[in-house]
Design an enzyme around this catalytic site. Structure first.
Site, mmCIF file in Angstrom:
data_model
loop_
_atom_site.group_PDB
_atom_site.id
_atom_site.type_symbol
_atom_site.label_atom_id
_atom_site.label_comp_id
_atom_site.label_asym_id
_atom_site.label_seq_id
_atom_site.Cartn_x
_atom_site.Cartn_y
_atom_site.Cartn_z
ATOM 1 N N LYS A 1 0.845 -1.204 0.000
ATOM 2 C CA LYS A 1 0.000 0.000 0.000
ATOM 3 C C LYS A 1 0.879 1.254 0.000
ATOM 4 O O LYS A 1 2.078 1.170 0.296
ATOM 5 C CB LYS A 1 -0.916 -0.015 1.227
ATOM 6 C CG LYS A 1 -0.169 -0.002 2.561
ATOM 7 C CD LYS A 1 -1.117 -0.270 3.727
ATOM 8 C CE LYS A 1 -0.373 -0.303 5.054
ATOM 9 N NZ LYS A 1 -1.234 -0.735 6.164
ATOM 10 N N ARG B 1 -10.898 -0.180 14.603
ATOM 11 C CA ARG B 1 -10.764 0.572 13.359
ATOM 12 C C ARG B 1 -11.890 0.143 12.436
ATOM 13 O O ARG B 1 -12.912 0.792 12.379
ATOM 14 C CB ARG B 1 -9.366 0.361 12.766
ATOM 15 C CG ARG B 1 -9.083 1.256 11.594
ATOM 16 C CD ARG B 1 -7.602 1.294 11.225
ATOM 17 N NE ARG B 1 -7.061 0.011 10.769
ATOM 18 C CZ ARG B 1 -5.795 -0.160 10.387
ATOM 19 N NH1 ARG B 1 -4.937 0.858 10.401
ATOM 20 N NH2 ARG B 1 -5.361 -1.336 9.984
ATOM 21 N N HIS C 1 -6.517 -7.552 12.852
ATOM 22 C CA HIS C 1 -5.293 -6.741 12.882
ATOM 23 C C HIS C 1 -4.961 -6.397 14.329
ATOM 24 O O HIS C 1 -5.843 -6.014 15.099
ATOM 25 C CB HIS C 1 -5.523 -5.462 12.059
ATOM 26 C CG HIS C 1 -4.284 -4.666 11.798
ATOM 27 N ND1 HIS C 1 -3.159 -5.203 11.195
ATOM 28 C CD2 HIS C 1 -3.975 -3.370 12.040
ATOM 29 C CE1 HIS C 1 -2.231 -4.257 11.084
ATOM 30 N NE2 HIS C 1 -2.695 -3.138 11.581
ATOM 31 N N ARG D 1 0.730 -10.857 6.929
ATOM 32 C CA ARG D 1 0.766 -9.639 6.107
ATOM 33 C C ARG D 1 2.056 -8.889 6.444
ATOM 34 O O ARG D 1 2.199 -8.296 7.497
ATOM 35 C CB ARG D 1 -0.472 -8.778 6.385
ATOM 36 C CG ARG D 1 -1.790 -9.515 6.125
ATOM 37 C CD ARG D 1 -2.988 -8.605 6.278
ATOM 38 N NE ARG D 1 -3.083 -7.987 7.580
ATOM 39 C CZ ARG D 1 -3.675 -8.537 8.646
ATOM 40 N NH1 ARG D 1 -4.237 -9.742 8.565
ATOM 41 N NH2 ARG D 1 -3.704 -7.885 9.795
ATOM 42 N N TYR E 1 16.426 31.591 4.181
ATOM 43 C CA TYR E 1 15.283 32.445 4.549
ATOM 44 C C TYR E 1 15.368 32.831 6.018
ATOM 45 O O TYR E 1 15.649 31.997 6.882
ATOM 46 C CB TYR E 1 13.965 31.708 4.317
ATOM 47 C CG TYR E 1 13.563 31.589 2.863
ATOM 48 C CD1 TYR E 1 13.354 32.730 2.096
ATOM 49 C CD2 TYR E 1 13.388 30.350 2.275
ATOM 50 C CE1 TYR E 1 12.968 32.626 0.758
ATOM 51 C CE2 TYR E 1 13.000 30.225 0.941
ATOM 52 C CZ TYR E 1 12.791 31.373 0.190
ATOM 53 O OH TYR E 1 12.408 31.264 -1.114
ATOM 54 N N CYS F 1 14.560 25.103 2.253
ATOM 55 C CA CYS F 1 13.654 25.752 1.290
ATOM 56 C C CYS F 1 12.768 24.689 0.636
ATOM 57 O O CYS F 1 12.922 23.494 0.888
ATOM 58 C CB CYS F 1 14.438 26.478 0.205
ATOM 59 S SG CYS F 1 15.762 27.520 0.810
ATOM 60 N N MET F 2 11.883 25.119 -0.240
ATOM 61 C CA MET F 2 10.989 24.160 -0.900
ATOM 62 C C MET F 2 11.761 23.156 -1.757
ATOM 63 O O MET F 2 11.446 21.970 -1.791
ATOM 64 C CB MET F 2 9.967 24.907 -1.772
ATOM 65 C CG MET F 2 8.889 24.000 -2.320
ATOM 66 S SD MET F 2 7.734 24.842 -3.413
ATOM 67 C CE MET F 2 6.773 25.802 -2.292
ATOM 68 N N ASP F 3 12.797 23.625 -2.442
ATOM 69 C CA ASP F 3 13.478 22.776 -3.431
ATOM 70 C C ASP F 3 14.969 22.589 -3.169
ATOM 71 O O ASP F 3 15.634 21.858 -3.894
ATOM 72 C CB ASP F 3 13.335 23.410 -4.830
ATOM 73 C CG ASP F 3 11.955 23.992 -5.022
ATOM 74 O OD1 ASP F 3 10.988 23.216 -4.976
ATOM 75 O OD2 ASP F 3 11.847 25.230 -5.172
HETATM 76 C C1 LIG Z 1 -0.563 -1.729 6.847
HETATM 77 C C2 LIG Z 1 -1.157 -2.997 7.300
HETATM 78 C C3 LIG Z 1 -0.345 -4.119 7.503
HETATM 79 C C4 LIG Z 1 1.168 -4.072 7.431
HETATM 80 O O1 LIG Z 1 1.676 -3.626 8.662
HETATM 81 P P1 LIG Z 1 3.250 -3.665 8.945
HETATM 82 O O2 LIG Z 1 3.366 -3.260 10.357
HETATM 83 O O3 LIG Z 1 3.861 -2.686 8.006
HETATM 84 O O4 LIG Z 1 3.688 -5.038 8.671
HETATM 85 C C5 LIG Z 1 -0.958 -5.318 7.810
HETATM 86 N N1 LIG Z 1 -2.296 -5.409 7.934
HETATM 87 C C6 LIG Z 1 -3.109 -4.336 7.782
HETATM 88 C C7 LIG Z 1 -4.566 -4.510 7.944
HETATM 89 C C8 LIG Z 1 -2.566 -3.099 7.473
HETATM 90 O O5 LIG Z 1 -3.375 -2.047 7.321
#
Ligand SMILES: *Cc1c(COP(=O)(O)O)cnc(C)c1O
Length: 374
Positions: A41, A139, A169, A222, A268, A314-316
């Protein structure tokens, strides 16, 4: 982008072999029948979604996970067959597209399933869904057995919807204190047991749990942050089952070097005042690239030596104080290794009072990602 199309010398260099190393070692650490879901992601945590996804699949990951429908479709253009899962909520209008593109959706509402069901007869192939259980993170997800049952039954009633998985999660898997983790695990296990039949793929572990908690492996893990070589927390860093390799380096070059006199001001607001005659170098990177203004004072590496960013960023562009005269084109490492010295992402995270996750995500799109394999 090819390196030969890059004119400004500022770039993020992504070491794909580090990503491969981190996944191959994870697979050795896991039970042999546990699948790896590569979490790519947010443009693979800023590392480049397509390149990282392809490398992850070569290294043995079998599913890709993203956060949004847009991210899933972007990957699907380049990666035709692999299952891609969306971890967040998807709108009802996306369901037919997900079915067509073999994108797995996260579901947690009976109402959502009921609204999708009249569309399902026109799906080109069955829509796969994973039911999200909220075991304590608060969540998204179903919180009660009867809610789970309702989503499950509603999905089972639709011919073209397939309950392919169930997942949860953890909110605290990266902490030493196990209390909330144990509680969430117990709730999740109870929820699974309440189903008439176990879905094909049960998964719970993020990186932290995958690395240090054997009880969380289930059918798949995951794997996010440590695929990129970063530990999710200091506790996990101290308990890693194998060494990680960091994949991202941030590099630039000096584009201007000059001597200023004692009392001259830099940048700046003129906030930096030379205490003596000093060599000042200019780097073509600024806050629009993700080098936030509050990183003023952070050091960079030149010839393996740490030199500070002085004055306001700065920005750049930004300025650094050099120990001596350097030629234009001298390499500057903002993140990564140089001549045996290293600036770790953790150092930026500490300065910004945040976690390592935020740093590669914050390096903006203007910084080209350049890939090396070796
Ligand atoms: C982002 C995410 C992960 C990955 O988490 P890490 O700590 O980067 O391994 C796993 N499961 C869900 C639902 C997430 O949103």
């Amino acid at each position: 982008m090819q390196e030969n199309e890059i004119f400004r010398p500022t770039k993020a260099i992504i070491d794909l072999s580090a990503i491969r190393h981190n996944i191959v070692n994870l697979r050795k650490h896991l039970h042999s029948d546990v699948s790896v879901i590569a979490v790519v992601k947010a443009n693979a945590y800023g590392h480049g979604d397509v390149q990282v996804a392809k490398e992850a699949l070569k290294a043995g990951a079998t599913i890709l996970a993203v956060a949004t429908p847009e991210e899933a479709l972007h990957l699907r253009q380049e990666i035709p067959h692999t299952p891609i899962m969306i971890l967040g909520a998807s709108p009802i209008v996306f369901a037919p597209i997900a079915a067509k593109e073999a994108i797995i959706l996260t579901v947690f509402s009976e109402d959502w399933v009921r609204k999708v069901s009249p569309l399902a007869k026109d799906f080109e192939q069955p829509l796969k869904v994973h039911i999200k259980v909220d075991s304590g993170m608060n969540r998204i997800g179903v919180r009660q057995e009867k809610e789970l049952q309702a989503v499950y039954d509603a999905a089972k009633m639709v011919n073209n919807i397939e309950v392919d998985g169930i997942f949860t999660h953890f909110a605290t898997a990266d902490e030493e204190n196990q209390e909330q983790y144990e509680m969430q695990l117990a709730i999740f296990q109870k929820m699974i047991a309440s189903l008439p039949e176990k879905p094909r793929l049960v998964h719970a572990a993020n990186t932290a749990a995958a690395l240090v908690k054997e009880s969380a492996q289930f059918d798949a893990v995951r794997f996010g942050i440590s695929m990129y070589g970063l530990a999710p927390s200091t506790y996990i860093e101290e308990n890693l089952p194998y060494p990680l390799k960091e994949a991202l380096a941030l590099e630039s070059e000096l584009v201007h070097v000059k001597k200023i006199q004692k009392g001259d001001r830099v940048g700046y607001g003129g906030t930096y005042i030379a205490k003596e005659d000093e060599w000042i170098g200019t780097l073509p990177i600024g806050y629009a690239d993700g080098l936030l203004r509050c990183l003023s004072g952070q050091e960079v590496l030149i010839e393996g030596v740490r030199v500070p960013i002085v004055g306001r960023i700065c920005m750049d562009q930004c300025m650094v104080r050099l120990p001596k005269k350097y030629e234009i084109g001298e390499k500057v490492t903002l993140i990564g290794k140089q001549h045996g010295n290293e600036i770790h992402i953790q150092e930026w995270a500490e300065r910004l009072q945040t976690i390592v996750y935020e740093i590669p995500c914050m390096i903006s799109e203007r910084v080209p990602r350049v890939y090396k394999e070796q």
